[in-house]
Design an enzyme around this catalytic site. Structure first.
Site, short mmCIF file in Angstrom:
data_model
loop_
_atom_site.label_atom_id
_atom_site.label_comp_id
_atom_site.label_asym_id
_atom_site.label_seq_id
_atom_site.Cartn_x
_atom_site.Cartn_y
_atom_site.Cartn_z
N GLY A 33 0.72 -1.13 0.05
CA GLY A 33 0.09 0.06 -0.06
C GLY A 33 0.95 1.30 -0.09
O GLY A 33 1.80 1.29 -0.30
N ASN A 34 0.23 2.32 0.23
CA ASN A 34 0.89 3.54 0.30
C ASN A 34 0.45 4.83 1.40
O ASN A 34 -0.58 4.20 2.07
CB ASN A 34 1.06 4.14 -1.03
CG ASN A 34 -0.31 4.65 -1.58
OD1 ASN A 34 -1.06 5.29 -0.97
ND2 ASN A 34 -0.56 3.85 -2.54
#
Ligand code: CTP
Ligand code: CA
Length: 228
Positions: A33-34
């Site tokens: 993810g980020n």
């Protein structure tokens, strides 16, 4: 400058906005993810709805509350592939697309059916990644003349040069460039200093201001674009 509500009207317009980060699964319990909070995309959705538009808001992973507004229709996605499908299914009816989502550039090449286990004799693990589809570029290539497509550019360095490359290569009408490093890191912050890039125009550097104010000014620009 203060924006008077009367100056901004998107009544009758459909605005499609993507917000938050995508998640690319590795196995049943893990993902890549980020740090996107979704704040910018959500501020845009609220500003568009307040300007009278009908808003489709496609959200991935976010760390803030979703807006509750009769004009904002929320669609949830996890992966880049799901985001692509959602954007493609809603783009035709949209007058404006704003790609504020932080989209994974790479995803695991293989998705493990079972949880990936540690091995006693294995100090390292290599994960192969493969490029995702560039949603903005793919969808903007199909846009009609009466549609406005706006992308973001998240840069740590050489902001204008990198953002201009994105304006030229992605078929976007406008690019909103911002920094994702240093003191004005746009990720997770409540404020943002953006520069608007448009074809054939000088970059327009806006002051540091709240994401809500950026969103309102952007709606003003969009409404001017449509002649209101
Ligand atoms: N974007 C997209 N699909 C992707 C990657 C990015 O639609 N697979 C969109 C983002 O939502 C944003 C714009 O493209 O509106 C620019 O994203 P950014 O990450 O700044 O640029 P990239 O083209 O991905 O290039 P890089 O990350 O290498 O700078
Ligand atoms: Ca990227």
């Amino acid at each position: 400058q203060q924006i008077q509500p009367a100056q901004v009207s998107l009544a009758g317009r459909h605005v499609l906005i993507t917000a938050g980060g995508t998640r690319e699964p590795l196995d049943p319990v893990r993902f890549i993810g980020n740090r996107s909070s979704g704040k910018m995309g959500i501020a845009l959705a609220q500003a568009a709805a307040q300007s009278g538009a009908e808003v489709d808001l496609i959200v991935g992973q976010i760390s803030v509350d979703l807006p509750v507004d009769d004009r904002i229709h929320v669609h949830h996605i996890q992966t880049t592939e799901e985001l692509l499908q959602a954007v493609q299914s809603l783009f035709n009816q949209a007058d404006v697309l704003i790609m504020a989502a932080a989209v994974a550039d790479f995803k695991p090449l293989h998705l493990a059916n079972q949880k990936i286990k540690k091995q006693a004799n294995q100090p390292e693990l290599t994960i192969q990644l493969t490029k995702t589809v560039d949603i903005l570029k793919t969808v903007a290539a199909t846009k009609r003349d009466d549609q406005l497509v706006i992308g973001f550019a998240a840069e740590t360095n050489d902001l204008l040069a990198n953002a201009d490359k994105k304006l030229q290569s992605k078929h976007a009408d406008w690019i909103i460039a911002n920094r994702v490093a240093g003191s004005h890191n746009a990720f997770a912050n409540d404020q943002d200093q953006v520069t608007i890039l448009r074809h054939g125009q000088q970059p327009d550097k806006w002051p540091l201001q709240s994401k809500q104010a950026v969103a309102q000014h952007l709606m003003q620009l969009i409404s001017q674009h449509f002649g209101k």
